[in-house]
Design a protein around this motif. Structure first.
Motif, PDB file in Angstrom:
ATOM      1  N   THR A 176      19.412  -1.354   4.163  1.00  0.00           N
ATOM      2  CA  THR A 176      19.076  -2.005   5.426  1.00  0.00           C
ATOM      3  C   THR A 176      17.917  -2.960   5.192  1.00  0.00           C
ATOM      4  O   THR A 176      16.954  -2.617   4.516  1.00  0.00           O
ATOM      5  CB  THR A 176      18.680  -0.936   6.481  1.00  0.00           C
ATOM      6  OG1 THR A 176      19.689   0.064   6.523  1.00  0.00           O
ATOM      7  CG2 THR A 176      18.535  -1.553   7.844  1.00  0.00           C
ATOM      8  N   GLU A 177      18.046  -4.154   5.771  1.00  0.00           N
ATOM      9  CA  GLU A 177      17.015  -5.166   5.604  1.00  0.00           C
ATOM     10  C   GLU A 177      15.689  -4.714   6.211  1.00  0.00           C
ATOM     11  O   GLU A 177      15.662  -4.057   7.250  1.00  0.00           O
ATOM     12  CB  GLU A 177      17.488  -6.453   6.310  1.00  0.00           C
ATOM     13  CG  GLU A 177      17.016  -7.715   5.642  1.00  0.00           C
ATOM     14  CD  GLU A 177      17.627  -8.927   6.303  1.00  0.00           C
ATOM     15  OE1 GLU A 177      16.858  -9.679   6.901  1.00  0.00           O
ATOM     16  OE2 GLU A 177      18.862  -9.088   6.203  1.00  0.00           O
ATOM     17  N   GLY A 178      14.602  -5.057   5.570  1.00  0.00           N
ATOM     18  CA  GLY A 178      13.271  -4.745   6.084  1.00  0.00           C
ATOM     19  C   GLY A 178      12.256  -4.775   4.962  1.00  0.00           C
ATOM     20  O   GLY A 178      12.606  -4.657   3.790  1.00  0.00           O
ATOM     21  N   ALA A 179      10.979  -4.932   5.344  1.00  0.00           N
ATOM     22  CA  ALA A 179       9.926  -5.063   4.339  1.00  0.00           C
ATOM     23  C   ALA A 179       9.024  -3.844   4.249  1.00  0.00           C
ATOM     24  O   ALA A 179       8.184  -3.759   3.375  1.00  0.00           O
ATOM     25  CB  ALA A 179       9.076  -6.298   4.655  1.00  0.00           C
ATOM     26  N   GLY A 180       9.172  -2.894   5.182  1.00  0.00           N
ATOM     27  CA  GLY A 180       8.274  -1.745   5.164  1.00  0.00           C
ATOM     28  C   GLY A 180       6.889  -2.093   5.682  1.00  0.00           C
ATOM     29  O   GLY A 180       5.894  -1.545   5.219  1.00  0.00           O
ATOM     30  N   LEU A 181       6.817  -3.007   6.639  1.00  0.00           N
ATOM     31  CA  LEU A 181       5.524  -3.410   7.199  1.00  0.00           C
ATOM     32  C   LEU A 181       5.364  -3.059   8.674  1.00  0.00           C
ATOM     33  O   LEU A 181       4.250  -2.963   9.168  1.00  0.00           O
ATOM     34  CB  LEU A 181       5.330  -4.922   7.040  1.00  0.00           C
ATOM     35  CG  LEU A 181       5.105  -5.404   5.627  1.00  0.00           C
ATOM     36  CD1 LEU A 181       5.105  -6.929   5.589  1.00  0.00           C
ATOM     37  CD2 LEU A 181       3.807  -4.855   5.070  1.00  0.00           C
ATOM     38  N   GLY A 182       6.447  -2.855   9.390  1.00  0.00           N
ATOM     39  CA  GLY A 182       6.387  -2.665  10.837  1.00  0.00           C
ATOM     40  C   GLY A 182       5.510  -1.507  11.276  1.00  0.00           C
ATOM     41  O   GLY A 182       4.642  -1.660  12.141  1.00  0.00           O
ATOM     42  N   LEU A 183       5.710  -0.334  10.681  1.00  0.00           N
ATOM     43  CA  LEU A 183       4.918   0.835  11.078  1.00  0.00           C
ATOM     44  C   LEU A 183       3.487   0.725  10.573  1.00  0.00           C
ATOM     45  O   LEU A 183       2.556   1.198  11.228  1.00  0.00           O
ATOM     46  CB  LEU A 183       5.578   2.129  10.601  1.00  0.00           C
ATOM     47  CG  LEU A 183       6.887   2.475  11.316  1.00  0.00           C
ATOM     48  CD1 LEU A 183       7.566   3.667  10.649  1.00  0.00           C
ATOM     49  CD2 LEU A 183       6.662   2.745  12.796  1.00  0.00           C
ATOM     50  N   TYR A 184       3.297   0.081   9.429  1.00  0.00           N
ATOM     51  CA  TYR A 184       1.951  -0.150   8.894  1.00  0.00           C
ATOM     52  C   TYR A 184       1.141  -1.001   9.883  1.00  0.00           C
ATOM     53  O   TYR A 184       0.008  -0.668  10.229  1.00  0.00           O
ATOM     54  CB  TYR A 184       2.065  -0.843   7.538  1.00  0.00           C
ATOM     55  CG  TYR A 184       0.753  -1.325   6.964  1.00  0.00           C
ATOM     56  CD1 TYR A 184      -0.164  -0.429   6.423  1.00  0.00           C
ATOM     57  CD2 TYR A 184       0.428  -2.671   6.971  1.00  0.00           C
ATOM     58  CE1 TYR A 184      -1.372  -0.867   5.889  1.00  0.00           C
ATOM     59  CE2 TYR A 184      -0.772  -3.119   6.434  1.00  0.00           C
ATOM     60  CZ  TYR A 184      -1.673  -2.215   5.900  1.00  0.00           C
ATOM     61  OH  TYR A 184      -2.863  -2.646   5.387  1.00  0.00           O
ATOM     62  N   ILE A 185       1.747  -2.079  10.344  1.00  0.00           N
ATOM     63  CA  ILE A 185       1.065  -2.969  11.288  1.00  0.00           C
ATOM     64  C   ILE A 185       0.900  -2.288  12.645  1.00  0.00           C
ATOM     65  O   ILE A 185      -0.158  -2.385  13.272  1.00  0.00           O
ATOM     66  CB  ILE A 185       1.829  -4.302  11.399  1.00  0.00           C
ATOM     67  CG1 ILE A 185       1.724  -5.044  10.068  1.00  0.00           C
ATOM     68  CG2 ILE A 185       1.294  -5.154  12.544  1.00  0.00           C
ATOM     69  CD1 ILE A 185       2.685  -6.196   9.920  1.00  0.00           C
TER      70      ILE A 185
END
Length: 170
Positions: free
Chosen positions: A129-138
């Protein structure tokens, strides 16, 4: 469409600021009517997979733009990975409003839970699945800047994200 404007604003902010400059993403909390929190949850649930409860009436200390982005991220993750209905709960506890958002996707491996709020970390269910792994961090950063919290755990049915908002001191 309202939702794409929010996403575009967040994406623009992200690419304007490097991760090392995350603190330059301004978070400006103010006294906010809790009824606005319900509206933010409804806006984030653009696929209408959740029943949004009334939020106990009070003032919370929040930045409306950043809180909307936190909720947008949580719902987008649920849509992307679980693809199920979503349970939203809201309760007043001490000096906080606690919002629970849980899907029916079965959750993630317990050993992965502690790293989901770290930069570039994603659950093993995210491989294709596309994503950078930044959403929950931010989102975690935004919540801390609003004197709130973002917690992630496996709930009864799936992944549960709890957003804790601090009540405003009158």
């Amino acid at each position: 469409i309202f939702y794409t404007d929010q996403i575009n604003t967040l994406v623009t902010n992200l690419f304007t600021a490097t991760l090392e400059e995350l603190q330059q993403l301004t978070v400006t909390p103010t006294n906010t009517e809790s009824s606005k929190v319900k509206t933010m949850l409804e806006n984030a649930d653009y696929l209408h997979k959740a029943t949004i409860p009334d939020i106990p009436e009070c003032l919370v200390y929040a930045d409306s733009l950043r809180l909307q982005q936190v909720f947008d991220n949580i719902f987008a993750n649920s849509y992307k990975y679980a693809k199920t209905d979503i349970i939203v709960t809201a309760q007043k506890a001490d000096n906080y409003i606690v919002i629970g958002i849980e899907d029916y996707g079965g959750g993630v491996n317990a050993e992965e839970l502690p790293v989901l709020k770290e930069k570039f970390k994603r659950g093993s269910n995210a491989k294709n699945t596309e994503g950078a792994g930044l959403g929950l961090y931010i989102s975690d950063y935004f919540m801390k800047e609003m004197y709130g919290e973002l917690n992630i755990e496996n709930g009864e049915h799936g992944l549960k994200v709890t957003v804790t908002l601090t009540l405003s001191g009158k």
